[in-house]
Design a protein around this motif. Structure first.
Motif, short mmCIF file in Angstrom:
data_model
loop_
_atom_site.label_atom_id
_atom_site.label_comp_id
_atom_site.label_asym_id
_atom_site.label_seq_id
_atom_site.Cartn_x
_atom_site.Cartn_y
_atom_site.Cartn_z
N LEU A 64 0.81 -1.22 0.00
CA LEU A 64 0.00 0.00 0.00
C LEU A 64 0.84 1.27 0.00
O LEU A 64 0.37 2.33 -0.40
CB LEU A 64 -0.96 -0.01 1.19
CG LEU A 64 -2.07 -1.06 1.10
CD1 LEU A 64 -2.82 -1.16 2.42
CD2 LEU A 64 -3.02 -0.76 -0.04
N PRO A 71 -5.89 0.11 -2.16
CA PRO A 71 -6.66 -0.91 -1.43
C PRO A 71 -7.34 -1.94 -2.33
O PRO A 71 -7.42 -3.12 -1.99
CB PRO A 71 -7.70 -0.10 -0.66
CG PRO A 71 -7.17 1.29 -0.60
CD PRO A 71 -6.31 1.46 -1.80
N ARG A 75 -6.85 -5.99 -2.13
CA ARG A 75 -7.95 -6.95 -1.98
C ARG A 75 -7.89 -8.03 -3.06
O ARG A 75 -8.09 -9.22 -2.78
CB ARG A 75 -9.31 -6.23 -2.04
CG ARG A 75 -9.67 -5.48 -0.79
CD ARG A 75 -11.12 -5.01 -0.80
NE ARG A 75 -11.46 -4.18 -1.95
CZ ARG A 75 -11.32 -2.86 -2.01
NH1 ARG A 75 -10.81 -2.20 -0.99
NH2 ARG A 75 -11.67 -2.20 -3.09
#
Length: 90
Positions: A64, A71, A75
């Motif tokens: 990140l 994000p 994921r």
């Protein structure tokens, strides 16, 4: 009427850099899950993270922190790693 958008991005402003970036992202796509953006793919390539095997156990916080990696990309990678029994480090 046309709209001209000015940007300071070195990739979008330079045709040669844009071509090279496209080559990098095209080469990585078969090795990584679908849905990752081009900026996320370029960030992974710059870090040498070119396959799920190399990402297994890699820090989510470090991902990140990379420019172009957000994000949604995290994921996508977490889901793909879970499917093969791997995970990102917390």
């Amino acid at each position: 009427m046309s709209i001209v958008v000015k940007t300071n991005c070195p990739i979008t402003n330079d045709p040669k850099a844009r071509f090279e970036a496209e080559q990098i992202t095209s080469a990585l796509r078969p090795n990584l899950p679908t849905g990752l953006s081009k900026p996320a793919l370029r960030a992974l390539a710059a870090a040498g993270l070119t396959s799920l095997d190399k990402l297994n156990g890699f820090s989510k916080a470090d991902l990140l922190a990379m420019h172009g990696f957000g994000p949604k990309a995290a994921r996508i990678l977490e889901t793909a790693l879970a499917e093969i029994g791997g995970s990102l480090a917390k």
